[in-house]
Design a protein around this motif. Structure first.
Motif, mmCIF file in Angstrom:
data_model
loop_
_atom_site.group_PDB
_atom_site.id
_atom_site.type_symbol
_atom_site.label_atom_id
_atom_site.label_comp_id
_atom_site.label_asym_id
_atom_site.label_seq_id
_atom_site.Cartn_x
_atom_site.Cartn_y
_atom_site.Cartn_z
ATOM 1 N N ILE A 148 -2.443 -11.982 7.002
ATOM 2 C CA ILE A 148 -3.080 -10.830 6.382
ATOM 3 C C ILE A 148 -3.110 -9.675 7.372
ATOM 4 C CG2 ILE A 148 -5.383 -11.696 7.010
ATOM 5 C CD1 ILE A 148 -6.464 -10.301 4.499
ATOM 6 N N VAL A 149 -2.816 -8.480 6.875
ATOM 7 C CA VAL A 149 -2.862 -7.262 7.684
ATOM 8 C C VAL A 149 -3.900 -6.336 7.071
ATOM 9 C CG1 VAL A 149 -1.600 -5.255 8.542
ATOM 10 C CG2 VAL A 149 -0.421 -7.453 8.299
ATOM 11 N N LEU A 150 -4.917 -5.980 7.846
ATOM 12 C CA LEU A 150 -5.915 -5.011 7.407
ATOM 13 C C LEU A 150 -5.500 -3.670 7.991
ATOM 14 C CD1 LEU A 150 -7.641 -7.906 8.128
ATOM 15 C CD2 LEU A 150 -9.232 -6.597 6.721
ATOM 16 N N LEU A 151 -5.026 -2.774 7.146
ATOM 17 C CA LEU A 151 -4.271 -1.604 7.577
ATOM 18 C C LEU A 151 -4.992 -0.297 7.265
ATOM 19 C CD1 LEU A 151 -1.551 -0.425 8.626
ATOM 20 C CD2 LEU A 151 -0.700 -0.597 6.263
ATOM 21 N N ASP A 152 -5.378 0.426 8.340
ATOM 22 C CA ASP A 152 -5.958 1.763 8.175
ATOM 23 C C ASP A 152 -4.811 2.735 7.870
ATOM 24 O OD1 ASP A 152 -7.471 4.032 8.170
ATOM 25 O OD2 ASP A 152 -8.393 3.685 10.128
ATOM 26 N N LEU A 153 -5.052 3.650 6.943
ATOM 27 C CA LEU A 153 -3.989 4.583 6.559
ATOM 28 C C LEU A 153 -3.849 5.748 7.535
ATOM 29 C CD1 LEU A 153 -4.449 4.716 2.683
ATOM 30 C CD2 LEU A 153 -2.847 3.355 4.029
ATOM 31 N N GLN A 154 -4.927 6.059 8.289
ATOM 32 C CA GLN A 154 -4.890 7.186 9.231
ATOM 33 C C GLN A 154 -4.745 6.659 10.655
ATOM 34 O OE1 GLN A 154 -4.876 10.260 7.989
ATOM 35 N NE2 GLN A 154 -5.176 9.476 5.906
ATOM 36 N N LEU A 155 -3.541 6.807 11.225
ATOM 37 C CA LEU A 155 -3.257 6.302 12.571
ATOM 38 C C LEU A 155 -2.700 7.428 13.439
ATOM 39 C CD1 LEU A 155 -1.638 2.911 11.531
ATOM 40 C CD2 LEU A 155 -3.918 3.240 12.501
ATOM 41 N N LEU B 166 -5.423 -2.491 2.396
ATOM 42 C CA LEU B 166 -5.599 -1.140 2.899
ATOM 43 C C LEU B 166 -7.060 -0.893 3.270
ATOM 44 C CD1 LEU B 166 -3.428 0.915 0.368
ATOM 45 C CD2 LEU B 166 -2.744 -0.097 2.548
ATOM 46 N N ILE B 167 -7.277 -0.089 4.298
ATOM 47 C CA ILE B 167 -8.625 0.323 4.702
ATOM 48 C C ILE B 167 -8.734 1.819 4.428
ATOM 49 C CG2 ILE B 167 -10.289 0.485 6.571
ATOM 50 C CD1 ILE B 167 -8.851 -1.814 7.954
ATOM 51 N N THR B 168 -9.716 2.207 3.630
ATOM 52 C CA THR B 168 -9.855 3.595 3.232
ATOM 53 C C THR B 168 -11.291 4.062 3.406
ATOM 54 O OG1 THR B 168 -9.562 5.140 1.382
ATOM 55 C CG2 THR B 168 -10.248 2.911 0.834
ATOM 56 N N GLY B 169 -11.464 5.375 3.467
ATOM 57 C CA GLY B 169 -12.798 5.926 3.646
ATOM 58 C C GLY B 169 -13.652 5.850 2.405
ATOM 59 N N HIS B 170 -13.028 5.799 1.213
ATOM 60 C CA HIS B 170 -13.794 5.715 -0.022
ATOM 61 C C HIS B 170 -12.946 5.070 -1.107
ATOM 62 C CE1 HIS B 170 -11.434 9.385 -0.434
ATOM 63 N NE2 HIS B 170 -11.541 9.233 -1.745
ATOM 64 N N ALA B 171 -13.617 4.355 -2.013
ATOM 65 C CA ALA B 171 -12.923 3.722 -3.133
ATOM 66 C C ALA B 171 -12.796 4.738 -4.262
ATOM 67 C CB ALA B 171 -13.702 2.501 -3.615
ATOM 68 N N ALA C 186 -12.468 -1.849 14.864
ATOM 69 C CA ALA C 186 -11.506 -2.950 14.950
ATOM 70 C C ALA C 186 -12.135 -4.180 15.594
ATOM 71 C CB ALA C 186 -10.267 -2.513 15.707
ATOM 72 N N GLN C 187 -12.912 -3.981 16.664
ATOM 73 C CA GLN C 187 -13.544 -5.108 17.349
ATOM 74 C C GLN C 187 -14.597 -5.773 16.470
ATOM 75 O OE1 GLN C 187 -15.003 -3.411 21.022
ATOM 76 N NE2 GLN C 187 -13.019 -3.623 22.082
ATOM 77 N N MET C 188 -15.340 -4.960 15.726
ATOM 78 C CA MET C 188 -16.349 -5.524 14.836
ATOM 79 C C MET C 188 -15.688 -6.385 13.759
ATOM 80 S SD MET C 188 -18.835 -3.643 12.082
ATOM 81 C CE MET C 188 -17.411 -3.468 11.011
ATOM 82 N N THR D 297 -13.284 -0.528 1.862
ATOM 83 C CA THR D 297 -13.821 0.790 2.168
ATOM 84 C C THR D 297 -14.677 0.723 3.430
ATOM 85 O OG1 THR D 297 -15.724 0.371 0.726
ATOM 86 C CG2 THR D 297 -13.841 1.510 -0.238
ATOM 87 N N LYS D 298 -14.662 1.800 4.196
ATOM 88 C CA LYS D 298 -15.483 1.886 5.402
ATOM 89 C C LYS D 298 -16.848 2.460 5.049
ATOM 90 C CE LYS D 298 -11.872 2.461 8.923
ATOM 91 N NZ LYS D 298 -11.360 3.327 9.999
ATOM 92 N N PRO D 299 -17.937 1.977 5.671
ATOM 93 C CA PRO D 299 -17.971 0.816 6.581
ATOM 94 C C PRO D 299 -17.694 -0.470 5.819
ATOM 95 C CG PRO D 299 -20.194 1.534 6.056
ATOM 96 C CD PRO D 299 -19.287 2.554 5.453
ATOM 97 N N VAL D 300 -16.991 -1.383 6.469
ATOM 98 C CA VAL D 300 -16.547 -2.616 5.811
ATOM 99 C C VAL D 300 -17.743 -3.477 5.420
ATOM 100 C CG1 VAL D 300 -15.271 -4.756 6.127
ATOM 101 C CG2 VAL D 300 -14.334 -2.599 6.983
ATOM 102 N N ASN D 301 -17.753 -3.891 4.158
ATOM 103 C CA ASN D 301 -18.801 -4.761 3.639
ATOM 104 C C ASN D 301 -18.408 -6.214 3.908
ATOM 105 O OD1 ASN D 301 -19.833 -6.568 1.303
ATOM 106 N ND2 ASN D 301 -21.187 -4.792 1.230
ATOM 107 N N MET D 302 -19.275 -6.959 4.592
ATOM 108 C CA MET D 302 -18.943 -8.319 4.989
ATOM 109 C C MET D 302 -18.696 -9.225 3.798
ATOM 110 S SD MET D 302 -18.188 -10.255 7.352
ATOM 111 C CE MET D 302 -17.831 -11.997 7.445
ATOM 112 N N LYS D 303 -19.509 -9.050 2.748
ATOM 113 C CA LYS D 303 -19.347 -9.904 1.571
ATOM 114 C C LYS D 303 -17.983 -9.668 0.921
ATOM 115 C CE LYS D 303 -22.052 -11.588 -2.347
ATOM 116 N NZ LYS D 303 -23.324 -11.405 -3.112
ATOM 117 N N GLN D 304 -17.587 -8.405 0.861
ATOM 118 C CA GLN D 304 -16.284 -8.090 0.285
ATOM 119 C C GLN D 304 -15.159 -8.598 1.173
ATOM 120 O OE1 GLN D 304 -15.530 -3.901 -0.204
ATOM 121 N NE2 GLN D 304 -13.781 -4.228 -1.561
ATOM 122 N N LEU D 305 -15.339 -8.471 2.484
ATOM 123 C CA LEU D 305 -14.320 -8.964 3.416
ATOM 124 C C LEU D 305 -14.162 -10.473 3.299
ATOM 125 C CD1 LEU D 305 -12.356 -8.575 5.741
ATOM 126 C CD2 LEU D 305 -14.304 -8.660 7.330
#
Length: 473
Positions: A48-55, A77-82, A14-16, A100-108
């Motif tokens: 915008i809300v960047l939302l992890d599905l596993q909380l 949505l933030i997911t472990g795999h596309a 989240a901090q990154m 998808t995690k790890p978040v790709n900066m270009k995609q973000l």
């Protein structure tokens, strides 16, 4: 300044992301569970809300249970795999995109550049619906028939998402126009819309055209070339006649859709791409899969949101509206004023339009040229030939004089298509343009089929270039 909320129980992640998003000139808040997320959204509505599905206290999907809470926020949505399931889930929930995690900066960065409040899209769709009810015009499309109303509803539903769209329909029904309308109503509208006809490019060049090539990668490659995926970055790539793409290239396309990366011809360096793919075909997709023209795994990856366009003969009530629209465009271009007589519009409506909307546009242009005065009569308008359809109750006979053929039960779809194409070509005296129009396929597609049949028959020239063939209209 736009505001972002990151909902992720992984503090470091989240901090990154917060640091990356702040660098894009957003204010950022973080929440590590659903309770904190609701509190943060009550304090300040995020764009915008960047939302992890596993909380820890539930699933991120629980936020969708309160529509008012996210009504003015774009959800990613933030997911472990596309995967295909992720795409379907994003669409079903109403999310605009997913990371998808790890978040790709270009995609973000791409997602952040397209941030648009749902209320903005909602207002635009309301305006389009009002315009459609007034003039019959929706985006680049025209029509008031129930069949077109359904198409408009589908476009409105899918345009604001990131999922793949698969458009089917006969040649000339307007598949590229639908794709352009989806793009123009999407968050990618400020980025390129590129269209490529996979059946119109030589199999030897299509990989280079789509993925690009490096200098010296093959004979004649005297400079580096950017392909469609590279030039469409951030926007939409429309792949028409996808079933004409070589199978080995379909494998590479599937990899791009799954990984978001590709390599130019002659290179070993992966290139990241952020492109929405819209595919189309005038074949029956299931038939193309069974006949080996379309990979089954690619079909299911593309067919997240199918849109089936009706042929013009199934929405004949739209013909006068379309004809007047095309005529108005010609009149404006030629600085003239002409109109159809009621009898002309009746004749246009009664015609079956084997070439669909494309044929109607061409007919209107020809009628404009041939009409001497300011009225366009039915003199130069087409009529259905008596043999275009078999008479009701007529007995079926192989290539009978009534235009019918007999196909045995158990015949494969590919063989049935072959018999139909060759019989229709013979029926219309080897006139390829008329054959293609009646079958509802492009002339290029017809030539491709005839070439395949010739190869199968080991050089039987009758299927490809019959003597005395006519290609003019």
């Amino acid at each position: 300044m736009s505001h972002a909320l990151i909902v992720d129980d992984d503090t470091d992640s989240a901090q990154m992301m917060a640091a990356l998003i702040a660098a894009e000139h957003f204010t950022v808040a973080t929440a590590h569970n659903l309770r904190d997320a609701r509190r943060q959204m009550a304090l300040q509505q995020p764009d915008i809300v960047l939302l992890d599905l596993q909380l820890p206290d539930g699933s991120g999907m629980d936020l969708f249970d309160d529509p008012q809470l996210i009504a003015h926020s774009e959800v990613v949505l933030i997911t472990g795999h596309a995967s295909l399931e992720t795409s379907v889930q994003a669409l079903r929930l109403g999310a605009a995109d997913y990371l998808t995690k790890p978040v790709n900066m270009k995609q973000l960065r791409g997602i952040l550049s397209r941030v648009m409040r749902p209320s903005v899209l909602k207002d635009e769709l309301a305006s389009l619906n009002a315009e459609w009810q007034k003039s019959g015009h929706f985006g680049h499309l025209w029509g008031r028939s129930p069949a077109m109303q359904r198409i408009y509803e589908q476009i409105a539903r899918v345009a604001g998402t990131a999922v793949s769209v698969f458009i089917t329909g006969e040649s000339g029904t307007g598949k590229e126009v639908v794709a352009q309308t989806v793009h123009d109503l999407s968050r990618r509208r400020k980025h390129p819309f590129l269209a490529v006809n996979c059946g119109a490019i030589s199999p030897n060049l299509i990989e280079s055209e789509i993925f690009g090539h490096e200098k010296g990668s093959f004979t004649g490659a005297d400079r580096m070339h950017q392909g469609f995926f590279e030039r469409a970055h951030g926007g939409t790539l429309f792949l028409d006649e996808i079933t004409e793409m070589p199978l080995e290239l379909q494998v590479k396309l599937l990899r791009v859709l799954e990984t978001g990366t590709f390599m130019r011809v002659g290179s070993t360096t992966p290139i990241e791409t952020d492109v929405r793919v819209i595919a189309a075909t005038n074949r029956t997709p299931e038939q193309a899969v069974s006949s080996g023209k379309l990979r089954e795994d690619l079909y299911y990856r593309l067919n997240v949101f199918p849109i089936a366009l009706p042929p013009l003969r199934e929405r004949s009530t739209d013909v006068p509206l379309l004809a007047d629209h095309f005529l108005a465009a010609v009149c404006e271009r030629e600085n003239a004023r002409k109109r159809f007589t009621p009898a002309a519009l009746d004749k246009l409506t009664a015609y079956r339009w084997p070439g669909n909307v494309r044929e109607l546009r061409n007919v209107v242009q020809r009628a404009f040229v041939m009409a001497e005065g300011d009225q366009i009569t039915d003199e130069w308008l087409p009529s259905d030939p008596p043999s275009a359809e078999a008479p009701a109750g007529a007995a079926a006979a192989p290539t009978g004089r009534d235009g019918s053929i007999t196909i045995r039960l158990g015949t494969s779809m590919a063989e049935a298509e072959r018999q139909l194409i060759l019989a229709t070509l013979r029926h219309y005296n080897q006139h390829k343009e008329r054959t293609a129009a009646v079958l509802g396929v492009s002339l290029k597609t017809l030539y491709n089929r005839l070439k395949e049949y010739a190869a199968e028959e080991k050089g039987d020239g009758e299927a490809t270039e019959p003597s005395g063939s006519t290609e003019g209209s």
